[in-house]
Write a protein that holds these residues in place. Structure first.
Motif, short mmCIF file in Angstrom:
data_model
loop_
_atom_site.label_atom_id
_atom_site.label_comp_id
_atom_site.label_asym_id
_atom_site.label_seq_id
_atom_site.Cartn_x
_atom_site.Cartn_y
_atom_site.Cartn_z
N LEU A 1 0.82 -1.21 0.00
CA LEU A 1 0.00 0.00 0.00
C LEU A 1 0.86 1.26 0.00
N LEU A 2 2.00 1.22 0.66
CA LEU A 2 2.89 2.38 0.65
C LEU A 2 3.46 2.62 -0.75
N ILE A 3 3.85 1.53 -1.41
CA ILE A 3 4.34 1.65 -2.79
C ILE A 3 3.24 2.18 -3.70
N ALA A 4 2.04 1.62 -3.54
CA ALA A 4 0.90 2.06 -4.35
C ALA A 4 0.60 3.54 -4.11
N ILE B 1 -8.07 13.86 -4.54
CA ILE B 1 -7.59 12.72 -3.75
C ILE B 1 -8.54 11.53 -3.74
N ILE B 2 -9.78 11.71 -4.18
CA ILE B 2 -10.74 10.59 -4.17
C ILE B 2 -10.22 9.38 -4.96
N PRO B 3 -9.64 9.56 -6.16
CA PRO B 3 -9.14 8.39 -6.89
C PRO B 3 -8.12 7.58 -6.08
N ILE B 4 -7.28 8.27 -5.32
CA ILE B 4 -6.28 7.56 -4.51
C ILE B 4 -6.96 6.68 -3.47
N ILE B 5 -7.97 7.23 -2.81
CA ILE B 5 -8.66 6.52 -1.73
C ILE B 5 -9.24 5.21 -2.24
N PHE B 6 -9.96 5.28 -3.36
CA PHE B 6 -10.62 4.07 -3.87
C PHE B 6 -9.64 3.15 -4.60
N GLY B 7 -8.59 3.71 -5.19
CA GLY B 7 -7.58 2.87 -5.83
C GLY B 7 -6.83 2.04 -4.81
N ILE B 8 -6.41 2.67 -3.72
CA ILE B 8 -5.70 1.97 -2.65
C ILE B 8 -6.61 0.93 -1.99
N SER B 9 -7.86 1.29 -1.78
CA SER B 9 -8.82 0.36 -1.16
C SER B 9 -9.03 -0.87 -2.03
N THR B 10 -9.03 -0.68 -3.35
CA THR B 10 -9.17 -1.81 -4.28
C THR B 10 -8.02 -2.80 -4.09
N VAL C 1 -2.84 2.33 -12.14
CA VAL C 1 -2.40 3.60 -11.57
C VAL C 1 -3.05 4.78 -12.29
N HIS C 2 -3.14 4.68 -13.62
CA HIS C 2 -3.60 5.80 -14.44
C HIS C 2 -4.93 6.38 -13.98
N ARG C 3 -5.89 5.53 -13.66
CA ARG C 3 -7.22 6.01 -13.27
C ARG C 3 -7.45 5.97 -11.76
N SER C 4 -6.42 5.66 -11.02
CA SER C 4 -6.58 5.68 -9.56
C SER C 4 -5.56 6.60 -8.91
N MET C 5 -4.92 7.43 -9.73
CA MET C 5 -3.96 8.37 -9.15
C MET C 5 -4.62 9.74 -8.96
N ALA C 6 -3.97 10.57 -8.19
CA ALA C 6 -4.50 11.90 -7.89
C ALA C 6 -4.79 12.66 -9.17
N ASN C 7 -5.83 13.46 -9.13
CA ASN C 7 -6.22 14.37 -10.22
C ASN C 7 -7.02 13.71 -11.33
N TYR D 1 -10.41 11.86 -11.66
CA TYR D 1 -11.67 11.37 -11.10
C TYR D 1 -12.52 10.74 -12.19
N ARG D 2 -12.73 9.41 -12.11
CA ARG D 2 -13.58 8.71 -13.07
C ARG D 2 -14.42 7.66 -12.34
N GLY D 3 -15.58 7.36 -12.91
CA GLY D 3 -16.51 6.45 -12.25
C GLY D 3 -16.07 5.00 -12.22
N ASP D 4 -15.23 4.58 -13.18
CA ASP D 4 -14.84 3.16 -13.19
C ASP D 4 -13.97 2.79 -12.00
N ASN D 5 -13.40 3.79 -11.33
CA ASN D 5 -12.62 3.52 -10.11
C ASN D 5 -13.52 2.91 -9.03
N TYR D 6 -14.75 3.42 -8.92
CA TYR D 6 -15.70 2.88 -7.95
C TYR D 6 -16.04 1.42 -8.28
N ILE D 7 -16.21 1.14 -9.57
CA ILE D 7 -16.65 -0.19 -9.99
C ILE D 7 -15.59 -1.24 -9.71
N LEU D 8 -14.34 -0.93 -10.01
CA LEU D 8 -13.27 -1.89 -9.73
C LEU D 8 -13.11 -2.08 -8.23
#
Length: 666
Positions: free
Chosen positions: A16-19, A99-108, A139-145, A147-154
């Protein structure tokens, strides 16, 4: 046992730290959001917070009428709720969005790791989660800046996998066991609240269920068939919830999707699994079972194609996402990925993932049934670049299991197993990390200081209801920074792209602008590279037009502009000497326009034996030239951008210009 738990905790913390490092980097490097859609979404959220959205009509799109919000509302409520919490600590809405993409990307990644840990063990869990944390496709769709809906779905699918892992791990059929499937149904249903592509969760889960039933039939394990039916029950629950969530603001197809899915996919699947249950009572050999499964599959294809062909065709084409017609054909993220796209997204995972076949050879239970979501993932991946993100979980899963099998082989065959394994793992993940981080560093936002300066000027020097015409990609920029309504944008105003395209080409009567209260028109340099998309959107023959942007390559003795096989050599003077070299001809253009400082002038040319109807525009402020034929030069876009026929209310000297429209005059 305690040592294993402690080791697992250390592993996931490292992952998670690397991510986090990969995904948080853009937060410090760029202040702008990536892409175009996020600016529309953050503007919608801001207007909701300001109570400017009534009856789900977003006032800054499809001007002057406003646009009905057709996205699932969770796309906006999550940022609103998180912002209300973070605002207590002084965090702005814009930074919340970042920062929302980071939160859900890391949680995934976290739930994916836990699922793999339950099903396999620390080795497979570590490898799979590490692949996911490093691959640029995720990383592309789960990094800062970004915001896309598919992050929630994954993210929701990672929870679904975690619930499945708990169910498969459970040895007793207690209330908790059945509760996992109920929770899975809730996850499937609630996914409809976040993004149009929620259907992929239903497809993935159905695929897992079908594969589990096939495996149970072949191995004569009734338990697998029971679990398959429970999964189908989860899908039924999810479909009902999705239907209840669907609102009147949704398009008809998306509103009816749960019913379509039940009718054409779920109910036939339930009947098929029940049939396999009954067939288990017969004493069948392996060959007979394969024949029966082949017959059922062929029967389903024939019946589906014969009676429900139209509906199935729409379904399999991805509800328009996979369409290459009209405007969709001009959108880069909807193009089929090439090898370079795949390598950029997955790098070494592309090489390691085929080793997943080693798990299949061992008839690994979860590896086999996972084909139910891997195959649809790869199908989506083969159709459009944007699906690389949704496919990243499948590639990480395959890569993780494949690498684990490779390490097992090394440990079986070599004496120095620990040394070789360590350096192989280090080589794979360090190389992958380098390639991915390099891609992150090279990812740049389309928004820039030129746009920001221009739009802040427009905000300060225009009225709130003044409508702005710009290409649909940039509508969100105008809505967020200038806070002005636009004709077109990348989310709700794509349907008006033809209107803007025709205006830029000079095919839209001036009176049409007044009908829609257009007060300002924006032209910008990037539209030269989008000229083909403009022609296609306006349904105009592209072969009639020619325009190309050439950067300055040298200024020693003369100005040399070059791109591919096209060159422009220009020598300033009282009469400019300009020579154009193309793959077929060398000639002097008919006209040359020069922009220096705040002035655009048509210069005198030295006489030349061979002249054509070509026109050259040279920008000395930013060092570029544009070569075009007469038809391209006579478009409204070129006249505004490259001549002095109209005076802009704002110009930065060659990147972006704003013109005011009034009384039928530009």
């Amino acid at each position: 046992m305690g040592e294993k738990v402690s080791s697992s905790k250390r592993a996931i913390i490292i992952i998670l730290l690397i991510a986090l490092v990969f995904r948080i980097y853009p937060l410090f490097k760029y202040k702008y959001l990536f892409g175009f859609d996020p600016y529309v979404h953050v503007s919608v959220v801001r207007e909701i917070i300001r109570n400017n959205v009534h009856d789900l009509v977003y006032p800054l799109s499809n001007a002057p009428y406003g646009a009905k919000i057709t996205e699932p509302l969770g796309l906006y409520y999550i940022p609103i709720c998180l912002y209300k919490f973070l605002s207590i600590f002084g965090v702005s809405l814009y930074d919340t969005f970042r920062i929302i993409p980071i939160i859900f990307g890391i949680s995934t990644i976290l739930f994916f790791y836990l699922a793999m840990l339950n099903i396999y063990g620390r080795k497979e869990a570590f490898f799979s989660a590490m692949f996911l944390s490093l691959m640029y496709g995720h990383v592309h769709r789960s990094m800062a800046n970004y915001y896309r809906g598919d992050n929630y779905i994954l993210f929701l699918f990672s929870i679904a996998l975690f619930l499945l892992s708990l169910a498969f791990k459970s040895k007793e059929k207690t209330v908790k066991f059945y509760g996992y499937f109920l929770a899975l149904g809730l996850i499937l249903g609630l996914s409809a609240f976040f993004w149009w592509g929620y259907q992929t969760l239903f497809i993935f889960t159905l695929g897992i269920s079908i594969m589990l039933a096939i495996k149970g039939f072949l191995t004569e394990k009734k338990q697998d068939l029971i679990v398959s039916l429970l999964l189908l029950g989860s899908i039924l629950i999810g479909s009902i919830i999705a239907k209840l969530i669907s609102g009147p603001h949704w398009s008809a197809f998306y509103t009816n999707f749960p019913i379509i899915f039940l009718k054409y996919f779920l109910f036939p699947s339930i009947l098929a699994v029940l049939a396999l249950f009954l067939l288990l009572k017969l004493e069948l050999d392996s060959k007979q079972k394969v024949i029966i499964l082949s017959f059922l599959g062929l029967f389903g294809i024939i019946v589906g194609t014969k009676f429900f062909g139209k509906e199935l065709n729409v379904f399999l084409k991805g509800f328009g996402y996979l369409s290459k017609e009209g405007l969709y054909g001009t959108i880069m993220e909807l193009q089929r990925p090439g090898f370079s796209d795949l390598w950029s997204a997955f790098s070494l995972a592309l090489i390691i993932s085929p080793l997943y076949a080693l798990k299949l050879q061992k008839k690994d239970n979860f590896a086999l049934i996972s084909l139910g979501w891997i195959v649809p993932s790869l199908y989506l991946l083969s159709n459009a670049v944007r699906f690389m993100f949704l496919s990243s979980l499948a590639l990480a899963f395959m890569g993780g299991l494949g690498l684990a099998e490779l390490i097992n082989l090394i440990e079986e065959k070599t004496s120095k197993k620990q040394v070789i394994s360590f350096f192989l793992i280090l080589l794979i993940f360090s190389s992958m990390g380098y390639l991915s981080f390099n891609s992150v560093r090279n990812t740049k936002p389309f928004m820039n200081k030129y746009w920001e300066n221009a739009l802040l000027y427009l905000k300060d020097n225009s009225n709130e209801n003044d409508v702005v015409l710009t290409w649909w990609d940039y509508g969100g920029f105008v809505q967020y920074y200038a806070e002005r309504p636009t004709i077109s944008d990348s989310v709700y105003g794509q349907g008006n792209a033809w209107y803007v395209a025709k205006y830029y080409l000079g095919l839209l009567p001036e009176e049409e602008l007044q009908k829609r209260n257009v007060k300002y028109v924006i032209v910008n340099l990037d539209l030269i590279n989008k000229f083909g998309a403009i022609l296609e959107t306006a349904n105009v023959k592209s072969e009639d037009y020619f325009i190309i942007l050439l950067p300055l390559k040298s200024s020693v003795g003369a100005l040399l502009f070059s791109r591919a096989e096209y060159n422009i050599l220009a020598k300033p003077g009282e009469r400019w000497e300009v020579k154009v070299t193309t793959p077929r001809l060398v000639f002097t253009p008919n006209e040359v326009w020069i922009e220096r400082g705040k002035e655009i002038t048509k210069v005198k040319l030295k006489e030349s034996v061979m002249q054509t109807n070509a026109i050259v525009y040279i920008n000395l402020n930013y060092g570029y030239a544009v070569l075009m034929n007469e038809k391209a030069f006579n478009t409204t876009l070129a006249k505004l951008m490259f001549t002095n026929e109209s005076t802009p209310v704002y110009s930065d000297g060659g990147i972006l210009k704003i013109f005011k429209v009034s009384s039928g005059e530009k």
